[in-house]
Design a protein around this motif. Structure first.
Motif, PDB file in Angstrom:
ATOM      1  N   UNK A 176       0.355 -43.376  19.211  1.00 57.86           N
ATOM      2  CA  UNK A 176       1.051 -42.978  20.635  1.00 57.86           C
ATOM      3  C   UNK A 176       1.588 -44.227  21.731  1.00 57.86           C
ATOM      4  N   UNK A 177       2.604 -44.350  22.436  1.00 61.50           N
ATOM      5  CA  UNK A 177       2.274 -45.074  23.350  1.00 61.50           C
ATOM      6  C   UNK A 177       1.389 -45.562  24.450  1.00 61.50           C
ATOM      7  N   UNK A 178       0.950 -46.443  24.726  1.00 59.02           N
ATOM      8  CA  UNK A 178       0.295 -46.514  26.036  1.00 59.02           C
ATOM      9  C   UNK A 178       0.764 -47.285  27.139  1.00 59.02           C
ATOM     10  N   UNK A 224      -3.968 -50.890  25.191  1.00 64.27           N
ATOM     11  CA  UNK A 224      -3.264 -51.999  26.197  1.00 64.27           C
ATOM     12  C   UNK A 224      -1.636 -52.107  25.956  1.00 64.27           C
ATOM     13  N   UNK A 225      -1.716 -51.522  27.571  1.00 67.80           N
ATOM     14  CA  UNK A 225      -0.280 -51.173  28.188  1.00 67.80           C
ATOM     15  C   UNK A 225       0.764 -51.505  27.946  1.00 67.80           C
ATOM     16  N   UNK A 237      -7.141 -48.557  11.775  1.00 68.94           N
ATOM     17  CA  UNK A 237      -6.898 -48.246  13.450  1.00 68.94           C
ATOM     18  C   UNK A 237      -6.450 -49.960  14.085  1.00 68.94           C
ATOM     19  N   UNK A 238      -5.506 -49.443  14.753  1.00 68.05           N
ATOM     20  CA  UNK A 238      -5.652 -50.780  15.677  1.00 68.05           C
ATOM     21  C   UNK A 238      -4.350 -50.291  17.047  1.00 68.05           C
ATOM     22  N   UNK A 239      -4.919 -51.363  17.925  1.00 67.77           N
ATOM     23  CA  UNK A 239      -4.897 -50.840  18.980  1.00 67.77           C
ATOM     24  C   UNK A 239      -3.074 -51.313  19.738  1.00 67.77           C
ATOM     25  N   UNK A 240      -2.502 -52.262  18.754  1.00 68.61           N
ATOM     26  CA  UNK A 240      -0.851 -52.837  18.870  1.00 68.61           C
ATOM     27  C   UNK A 240      -0.937 -53.554  17.980  1.00 68.61           C
ATOM     28  N   UNK A 241       0.070 -53.446  17.388  1.00 69.54           N
ATOM     29  CA  UNK A 241       1.160 -53.539  16.364  1.00 69.54           C
ATOM     30  C   UNK A 241       0.356 -55.202  15.767  1.00 69.54           C
ATOM     31  N   UNK A 292       7.027 -51.494  24.995  1.00 69.47           N
ATOM     32  CA  UNK A 292       7.059 -51.955  26.274  1.00 69.47           C
ATOM     33  C   UNK A 292       8.084 -52.019  27.328  1.00 69.47           C
ATOM     34  N   UNK A 293       8.882 -50.870  27.244  1.00 70.58           N
ATOM     35  CA  UNK A 293       9.714 -50.425  28.421  1.00 70.58           C
ATOM     36  C   UNK A 293       8.677 -49.658  29.282  1.00 70.58           C
TER      37      UNK A 293
END
Length: 714
Positions: A176-178, A224-225, A237-241, A292-293
């Motif tokens: 999912x996107x943060x 991380x937004x 599991x990662x919080x961003x690519x 990011x958008x």
């Protein structure tokens, strides 16, 4: 598939009737287990529970959710998205709210903390709330008030039966996107469970632990937004690519009839979007918008209130944080400004919370005025430096002034009268007591340190108080009781008699070779050595996963629960990218004794930098010793020179909890991690705290300022 039917031997002997596992008469005879090969059905399974269980129809993966419901209430209805299985009226919603949306009577809670945002690109805002995905209503839940809330593991635990519509018997991925999350430190976690509709990870057919039901658990402020969280089961599991690993599951967790639960625990929130649940062998076939958008201007407002971005709550007014003694109370404005009630004027705030006024009225606000640099009051009282927690006997105060060193309070009384001269009024000064009863304080009756009547003094009167008690978290209260006609005070000041607490302290430099070896022996010196600031120059050392050799300038503290903070103001000489085994910053250690094996090192934790890359750059870092005898280390990507770093430890049940923070201004601290996987216990109540460097080939100079060691008092 292979189905096991339990047959009761006594029933077979009595009637030769074959009984399915959904019907088991009482019997003391042992069960007979017969393995029967049954061809797989084409309908997604019947739940595996026998003829008395409703048939469950699988919802095929991928699940792609963009939260485009008409409103929050509508999102949780079958009209928006329905279960594939047959369901009673009102029980067919694919998404089910367990907390944060509805009142007990079923109406929408306008103060709820879970909603669909009202902007054109709708998203989910989840805070102090939880909901499930693809959970059916099943008799397996047992006799409970709500079969879809707090009912797992249920009556199918022995057979490993759940009651969801997702077939998670193949390797799968949740992402999912943060979009947004709190900017400040938070103890709240974002959690995802499989086949668990409670808040306890063990309450599931999968149990707890690393192969248990809770497959995701991170502090909300570490999200991380603008990035996509990726959870692979099994896998990483990662919080961003391309980001660091925050978890890894070695085994598949799920059944052919599973469901998912998502939760953000109390104290925090997250806005997220574009949720995808897919099989790992299908990854790449379900593209989503660029995270990011994503943006959300509605995250502060529950649409159920009728609010939108135009009438969102205004940010709280922030004051100027208290910077310690000496202090002169500023009486140049008016009472509203002093007490933080004037939205257009600056006020003094608590040092750790800019929205919390340093001066607070505890009674009679309308009877306190300020004019001509003088404060007048009658039948009223106010505190100076109190955070507001009610005081009581035996309870430590929650003040913002450090009275652990000798101090003096001064003020000038320029007017003092009684409403009735025959019944004199009293002017009282309390230490660490925000009530009117002198016993409601850690100091007992001594908390009412001064009491005067008009007859006791000649005006103008210079009141000078030098109490011999106080704490590192103290405050005072000034009171004019109900019999006072008027009391006017000027020149209210606070100061230390012999310097601030710790002002005579110095850091003891040591070269430590505690475990392993270093290519370059650690060495260093302190070129500045003050209590609240220091500069060290050092080279050599090694802080890898098998070495612990460093230059360490330290003090001993006798505390179990405390926070150690310093601002890293300057770094020079960080020219060679030596990697994360060569770090520097702040550190705590339980002892300084050398050991034969790295695994025997005492509890230690650090926060600071290492140098990496070409050209060389500074990268924030945190590490600690684990009970297993190994080291854990991760980056703090946001940390920069000029920032504050903080190490916090405190007793947490049978464990010692460790947290690291960073801050741009020394006021608002962001939590970098929270863990009890730390080689220390509640019995660990003596620590060396200090400034360290093991920079390897570099010869660095590091300057520290605004150093503080504060005991944590509940």
């Amino acid at each position: 598939m292979n189905t096991k039917l339990k047959l009761l031997s006594s029933l077979i002997i009595a009637s030769s009737v074959l009984v399915g596992c959904g019907s088991e008469p009482d019997s003391s005879a042992p069960d007979i287990i017969i393995d029967i090969d049954v061809p797989p059905d084409n309908g997604g399974g019947d739940g595996g529970g026998g003829d008395d269980l409703p048939e469950i129809t699988n919802t095929e993966l991928p699940i792609i959710e963009d939260f485009g419901a008409s409103d929050t209430q509508g999102f949780f209805t079958e009209d928006y998205r329905a279960l594939a299985s047959d369901a009673e009226d009102g029980e067919g919603g694919f998404f089910y709210s367990m907390a944060g949306v509805f009142m007990e009577d079923g109406s929408v809670d306008t103060e709820g903390s879970n909603w669909i945002t009202a902007d054109p690109d709708q998203k989910m805002r989840l805070g102090d709330a939880r909901f499930t995905i693809a959970q059916t209503v099943s008799p397996l839940a047992g006799d409970v008030a709500d079969p879809r809330k707090d009912s797992t593991p249920g009556e199918g635990i022995d057979e490993g039966l759940s009651w969801g519509e997702l077939d998670l018997t193949r390797d799968y991925k949740i992402s999912f996107c943060v979009v947004a999350r709190p900017d400040t430190a938070s103890s709240s976690d974002f959690q995802i469970y499989v086949d668990n509709n409670t808040t306890g990870e063990a309450n599931s057919i999968h149990g707890g632990g690393n192969v248990g039901s809770r497959i995701f658990n991170v502090p909300v402020n570490t999200l991380v937004p603008g990035e996509r969280v990726e959870i692979n089961i099994p896998g990483n599991t990662t919080l961003q690519e391309g980001g660091e690993l925050v978890g890894s599951k070695p085994e598949l967790i799920g059944t052919e009839n599973s469901f998912i639960a998502m939760r953000v625990s109390s104290g925090g929130w997250t806005v997220f979007d574009d949720l995808v649940i897919e099989y790992q062998d299908d990854v790449g076939n379900n593209p989503q918008p660029d995270c990011s958008t994503k943006d959300s201007n509605y995250k502060l407002v529950n649409p159920a209130t009728g609010g939108d971005d135009n009438n969102a709550p205004e940010p709280e007014i922030e004051g100027i944080p208290f910077g310690g003694l000496p202090l002169t109370v500023d009486l140049s404005s008016d009472a509203d400004t002093l007490f933080g009630e004037n939205d257009e004027a600056e006020f003094l705030s608590i040092s750790t919370d800019r929205t919390d006024p340093f001066y607070k009225v505890t009674s009679g606000s309308s009877r306190i005025t300020i004019e001509n640099n003088a404060l007048s009051l009658n039948n009223a009282r106010f505190t100076i430096g109190d955070k507001g927690t009610p005081t009581a006997e035996g309870v430590a105060p929650s003040g913002d002034m450090d009275f652990s060193a000798p101090y003096r309070i001064r003020m000038t009384v320029t007017d003092f009268t009684s409403a009735d001269p025959a019944d004199p009024g009293k002017f009282q000064v309390y230490i660490d007591n925000n009530t009117t009863s002198s016993g409601n304080s850690l100091h007992g009756g001594d908390s009412k340190f001064s009491e005067l009547t008009p007859e006791d003094i000649t005006l103008p009167y210079e009141l000078v108080l030098e109490p011999e008690f106080g704490t590192a978290n103290s405050f005072i209260q000034i009171r004019a009781d109900s019999r006072v006609g008027n009391l006017t005070l000027e020149n209210i000041t606070f100061e230390y008699l012999d310097g601030a607490p710790g002002s005579d302290a110095e850091w003891t430099p040591s070269t430590l070779n505690m475990a392993g070896e270093s290519d370059i022996a650690p060495s260093g010196e302190l070129t500045e050595n003050e209590a609240f600031s220091a500069t060290l120059t050092a080279t050599g050392g090694n802080m890898s996963s098998s070495n612990h050799n460093l230059f360490f300038a330290h003090q001993m503290v006798e505390m179990s629960d405390f926070m150690f903070t310093a601002q890293i103001t300057d770094v020079q000489g960080a020219d060679i990218g030596t990697g994360n085994a060569y770090r520097f910053g702040i550190m705590i250690m339980e002892n300084l004794d050398p050991v034969a094996d790295f695994a025997d090192l005492p509890g230690w934790a650090d926060a600071g930098f290492y140098v990496d890359g070409e050209p060389a750059e500074l990268i924030g870092s945190r590490a600690q010793m684990k009970p297993s005898g190994s080291r854990s280390r991760s980056n703090i990507d946001e940390l920069e020179v000029g920032d504050y770093v903080r190490i916090e430890i405190y007793d947490d049940g049978e464990n010692k909890r460790l947290k690291r923070y960073y801050s741009k201004d020394g006021i608002d601290f962001v939590q970098a991690n929270s863990t009890s996987d730390f080689k220390a216990t509640p019995d660990s109540n003596s620590w060396y705290v200090g400034l360290y460097a093991a920079p390897g080939e570099n010869n660095i100079t590091v300057s520290f300022d605004n150093i503080s060691i504060e005991e944590i008092v509940e």
